[in-house]
Design an enzyme around this catalytic site. Structure first.
Site, short mmCIF file in Angstrom:
data_model
loop_
_atom_site.label_atom_id
_atom_site.label_comp_id
_atom_site.label_asym_id
_atom_site.label_seq_id
_atom_site.Cartn_x
_atom_site.Cartn_y
_atom_site.Cartn_z
CE LYS A 53 -3.85 -2.51 1.91
NZ LYS A 53 -4.54 -3.06 3.05
CD GLN A 97 -3.86 -4.86 6.04
OE1 GLN A 97 -3.89 -3.79 5.43
NE2 GLN A 97 -4.28 -5.97 5.49
CG ASP A 120 -10.35 -0.56 4.76
OD1 ASP A 120 -10.13 -1.10 3.67
OD2 ASP A 120 -9.65 -0.75 5.78
N1 GUN Z 1 -7.30 -7.25 5.40
C1 GUN Z 1 -7.61 -7.94 4.28
N2 GUN Z 1 -8.28 -7.16 3.40
C2 GUN Z 1 -8.37 -5.94 3.99
C3 GUN Z 1 -8.96 -4.71 3.57
O1 GUN Z 1 -9.53 -4.57 2.48
N3 GUN Z 1 -8.86 -3.68 4.46
C4 GUN Z 1 -8.25 -3.82 5.67
N4 GUN Z 1 -8.23 -2.75 6.48
N5 GUN Z 1 -7.72 -4.95 6.08
C5 GUN Z 1 -7.77 -6.00 5.24
#
Ligand code: GUN
Length: 287
Positions: A53, A97, A120
């Protein structure tokens, strides 16, 4: 004829190129989009995702902060950090995350992020908007799935879409988005009776269950479009939730793992961050 491979990497790359221009335009107006990513603990897969990211932000010219917190971080400490980021004008998007360590209350933490910074799309306000068909920040992985379908001109309207897996991150939101595009949607999960009978009805089959190669060729209708959201380790290699080799022989189009849905998730996070920055900019200009 073997299935056509839906190349998520290439689709993500073309979206990133479009977004690059938008970042340049926004910067001309004095706005630098900013994303904060919080990782609690040492989950190896999460560490890779968080690094990717940050890399995507750098590539696009988006300001980013990666906040790595120890496993022992308390609920209060995490909430305080989110408070700080909620107030920080350089930050337009906040992502915590998942999964979080067990001692933390995920729902409470998601609710603490300001909805206008919740890139998100997991805050109840944003999920509510999604239910009403007015999503502000559509969750990234489901949004990525929809981009793959739309950019490869797959007809969603009227299609029978079957989703295997009912997670809050993928299964439930993608069901809502497919419904919004007029698919006939059916959700399957661990308690579904005669799973194979249901999955065989799918024109579009989305699989997000986290079990390596669980979907076999006998579970897929000839000519179906198969979207594999799984990322599992199998014999030291990455494998999806779909038995790619076998299912490719019956599907008409299929996403690979890796290189399918994964790259789209990050591209959609960048898109949501940019959207947040644009929205703040237009609100500030109006006042
Ligand atoms: N863990 C796996 N996929 C995601 C996501 O799309 N967002 C977040 N915050 N954590 C994740």
């Amino acid at each position: 004829m073997p299935a056509k491979i839906l190349d998520g990497k290439a689709i993500a790359q073309s979206i990133i190129e479009e977004l690059k221009q938008e970042v340049i335009n926004l910067k001309k107006q004095g706005v630098v989009p900013g994303l904060a990513v919080i990782l609690v603990g040492e989950n190896p897969a999460s560490k890779v995702y968080v690094k990717n990211k940050a890399k995507a932000c750098e590539n696009l010219g988006i300001y980013s902060e990666t906040l790595l917190l120890p496993e022992s971080t308390s609920q209060n400490e995490l909430l305080k950090l989110i408070d700080k980021l909620n107030q920080d004008n350089k930050i337009h998007g906040i992502l915590v995350q998942l999964p979080l360590p067990n001692h933390l209350n995920t729902q409470n933490i998601m609710e603490h992020i300001l909805p206008e910074k919740d890139v998100d799309g997991f805050h109840p306000v944003n999920l509510g908007k999604l239910v009403m068909g007015e999503a502000l920040f559509p969750p990234c992985t489901p949004q990525g799935i929809m981009e793959i379908l739309k950019r490869t001109s797959i007809k969603i309207q009227g299609a029978e879409a079957v989703i295997v897996g009912r997670s809050n991150i993928v299964g439930k939101p993608v069901a809502l988005m497919l419904l919004q595009e007029n698919a006939t949607v059916c959700m399957c999960h661990s308690k579904t009776k005669n799973l194979e009978e249901v999955t065989r009805r799918a024109d579009i089959l989305v699989v997000a269950i986290g079990r390596a190669e669980m979907i076999k060729a006998s579970m897929v209708k000839k000519g179906a479009i198969v979207i594999d959201v799984g990322i599992n380790r199998l014999n030291d290699k990455l494998a999806g939730d779909v038995d790619f080799k076998e299912v490719s022989k019956v599907a008409s189009e299929i996403t690979p793992v890796p290189g399918g849905v994964g790259p789209l998730t990050i591209a959609m996070l960048m898109k949501n961050t940019l959207k947040s920055a644009k929205l703040r900019n237009s609100t500030v200009l109006k006042i």
